[in-house]
Design an enzyme around this catalytic site. Structure first.
Site, short mmCIF file in Angstrom:
data_model
loop_
_atom_site.label_atom_id
_atom_site.label_comp_id
_atom_site.label_asym_id
_atom_site.label_seq_id
_atom_site.Cartn_x
_atom_site.Cartn_y
_atom_site.Cartn_z
N SER A 142 -39.09 4.70 -24.36
CA SER A 142 -37.68 4.48 -24.03
C SER A 142 -37.47 3.06 -23.51
CB SER A 142 -37.19 5.51 -23.00
OG SER A 142 -38.00 5.49 -21.84
N TYR B 9 -37.09 19.50 -15.89
CA TYR B 9 -37.09 18.29 -16.72
C TYR B 9 -37.67 18.59 -18.10
CZ TYR B 9 -37.91 13.68 -18.63
OH TYR B 9 -37.90 12.60 -19.46
N SER C 218 -6.62 -12.96 -42.81
CA SER C 218 -7.13 -12.29 -44.00
C SER C 218 -7.76 -13.33 -44.91
CB SER C 218 -5.96 -11.60 -44.71
OG SER C 218 -6.24 -11.48 -46.10
N GLU D 72 -6.87 -2.50 -33.47
CA GLU D 72 -7.40 -1.48 -34.39
C GLU D 72 -8.80 -1.06 -33.95
OE1 GLU D 72 -6.56 -2.58 -38.70
OE2 GLU D 72 -5.78 -4.29 -37.61
N ASN E 147 -39.73 12.18 -12.98
CA ASN E 147 -38.57 13.07 -13.16
C ASN E 147 -37.50 12.82 -12.11
OD1 ASN E 147 -40.21 14.02 -15.13
ND2 ASN E 147 -40.57 16.04 -14.23
N HIS F 60 8.34 12.08 -31.11
CA HIS F 60 8.06 12.34 -32.54
C HIS F 60 8.17 11.05 -33.35
CE1 HIS F 60 8.79 16.68 -31.64
NE2 HIS F 60 9.71 16.16 -30.85
N1 ARG Z 1 -38.91 7.95 -19.96
C1 ARG Z 1 -38.60 9.19 -19.33
C2 ARG Z 1 -37.07 9.43 -19.31
O1 ARG Z 1 -36.34 8.55 -19.48
C3 ARG Z 1 -39.09 9.20 -17.94
C4 ARG Z 1 -39.49 10.55 -17.42
C5 ARG Z 1 -40.71 11.02 -18.05
N2 ARG Z 1 -41.18 12.18 -17.40
C6 ARG Z 1 -42.15 12.91 -17.95
N3 ARG Z 1 -42.53 13.96 -17.31
N4 ARG Z 1 -42.69 12.58 -19.10
O2 ARG Z 1 -36.63 10.55 -19.14
#
Ligand code: ARG
Length: 473
Positions: A24, A318, A278, A291, A111, A157
């Protein structure tokens, strides 16, 4: 070095494609400053309870600040070998401080960490967006003064309905934005609750001081249930909904001004720095910014939809699915911020075509309802008055004239006791002056509302706005 989260239990390494698939860092790197704030607050608390000594705490803080500087200077190296921003920062710390760095993740899991850091980021985003909504309110309020006395046809309307002051229109958007801001404020209170200390799911056996961390990070309260705190993302969904409402309001405004800037309406000249041309039709001045404001609303709605589907049916607590909560919210925040900025500039820079509006105010019988109310005041039941005025409008259409051009005899044919005072409510100006109710377009009401908003959202940047308009043109 193996990733810190991959412990001795593993006998095999990770398939390189899994790193790519599960990372991520590509999007959560923008949480870096909030992660560092959270790390520092956590470290200080760890020092309070004796896990870090004072020197170690100082080293951790200084090193984290250096890491922050490196990130901000673009000199920090990212790699998908470390999944997210939290692992990146921790690895940098351990790389510099070794065992001292290895202590920082005490009494914490990613978490509760990610939930905390994201809440800090969302809190800031809410505050920025609130500020931008306020700027747009102020731009509308400045218009109220600039467009004082301008009367527009009000539409229902999309058919001509009753005359309204232009300022009354602008005040309508100020009200909508105020509710958007209230929603953000309400939402902020639920965002500003600290999960940290919930650890992975169940809390910790270590003697942490959650209140200490919460007060350092400016959280109002501490999450009372560790399972809820680590699994919950309703603060993300709620924020996304607040953003959708803002986008919806902007979309209505954009649609309206697109229409108003057409040759057919000719109510409004959009500021040229916010229009596009344009490639084939040389005469075109297109309202692309408006737009796209309307169009980008779809994206924001899409983000909310993504989030709603994301959390549906997830078991507690989680789950890695939750990592997918960030891209849609980031996108919604970025989009709405950009739309608000553009809207403020366009509202500030547009000009009403006063002459063109005034020349056509007599079309569409905007005074018909005032005439009906005049009859009601003289004792005619509403349904009867409604029918009578409808008949008079038909006569006026036949004669191709306004209601005020009908001879008194036409009025008296329908209601014999009518006298020339009927003309006092006819015509757009008379009709406008006849309004009295609270919240109506009555000029004294509108003036009162403008005063109220001036008190509420502060002095207007009129002079600045005028100067910048002059510079652009
Ligand atoms: N990259 C993870 C997220 O954004 C972080 C938490 C990961 N926790 C785990 N138990 N793998 O949620």
């Amino acid at each position: 070095m193996t990733t810190p989260s991959r412990s001795g239990v593993f006998e095999q390494g990770t398939d390189p494609r899994v790193e790519q698939f599960t990372e991520s860092i590509s999007f959560d790197k923008r949480l870096y400053a909030h992660d560092i704030e959270q790390n520092i607050a956590h470290a200080r608390m760890l020092a309070r309870i004796g896990i870090l000594d004072a020197i170690e705490c100082e080293q951790v803080e200084q090193t984290l600040r250096k890491v922050q500087t490196r990130i901000e200077q673009g000199r920090f190296e990212y790699s998908t070998a470390d999944e997210d921003i939290h692992m990146h920062i921790e690895r940098a710390l351990i790389g510099r401080l070794e065992d001292t760095g290895r202590k920082l993740h005490t009494a914490r899991s990613r978490n509760d960490q990610v939930a905390t850091v994201f809440r800090l980021w969302v809190r800031d985003a809410i505050d920025r967006i609130d500020g931008k909504c306020r700027e747009l309110q102020r731009a509308f309020l400045a218009r109220c003064e600039r467009d004082a006395g301008v009367v527009l046809p009000g539409y229902t309307h999309l058919q001509r309905a009753q005359p309204v002051l232009a300022a009354h229109y602008w005040l309508a958007y100020i009200e909508k934005l105020e509710r958007d801001r209230q929603r953000l404020r309400d939402c902020r209170a639920r965002v500003n609750v600290m999960p940290l200390g919930s650890a992975a799911i169940a809390g910790t056996s270590l003697p942490i001081d959650r209140a200490d961390v919460a007060s350092r990070l400016g959280f109002d309260t501490i999450a009372a249930n560790s399972i809820d705190a680590t699994s919950d993302r309703d603060f993300v969904l709620e924020t996304a909904f607040c953003l959708v409402m803002i986008a919806e309001h902007l979309s209505t405004w954009a649609e309206e001004w697109i229409l108003w800037s057409t040759v057919e309406f000719d109510f409004l000249r959009l500021p040229q720095p916010y229009c596009t041309g344009s490639s084939i039709m040389p005469q075109k001045i297109n309202p692309d910014v408006l737009e796209l404001t309307r169009g980008k609303t779809a994206r924001v709605i899409g983000s909310l939809q993504t989030l709603l589907v994301l959390v549906k049916g997830l078991p507690l607590a989680y789950n890695r699915d939750l990592q997918e909560d960030k891209p849609p919210l980031f996108d919604a925040v970025d989009t709405v911020e950009a739309c608000l900025e553009m809207a403020t500039a366009v509202v500030d820079g547009a000009e009403l075509n006063r002459e063109s509006i005034a020349a056509r105010l007599d079309e569409g019988f905007l005074d018909a309802t005032s005439l009906m109310e005049y009859l009601i005041l003289r004792g005619t039941p509403q349904r009867t008055a409604h029918h009578l005025v409808g008949t008079l409008v038909r006569r006026a259409i036949e004669r191709r004239c306004r209601l005020c051009d009908l001879p008194l005899s036409e009025f008296q044919q329908l209601q014999s006791d009518l006298d020339a005072s009927v003309y006092h409510v006819l015509g757009v100006q008379n009709a406008l002056q006849a309004f009295v109710s609270y919240g109506s377009t009555a000029p004294q009401e509108v003036a009162r509302q403008i005063e109220r908003w001036k008190q509420q959202i502060g002095p207007l940047p009129i002079d600045d706005a005028a100067t910048s308009r002059a510079t652009i043109s």
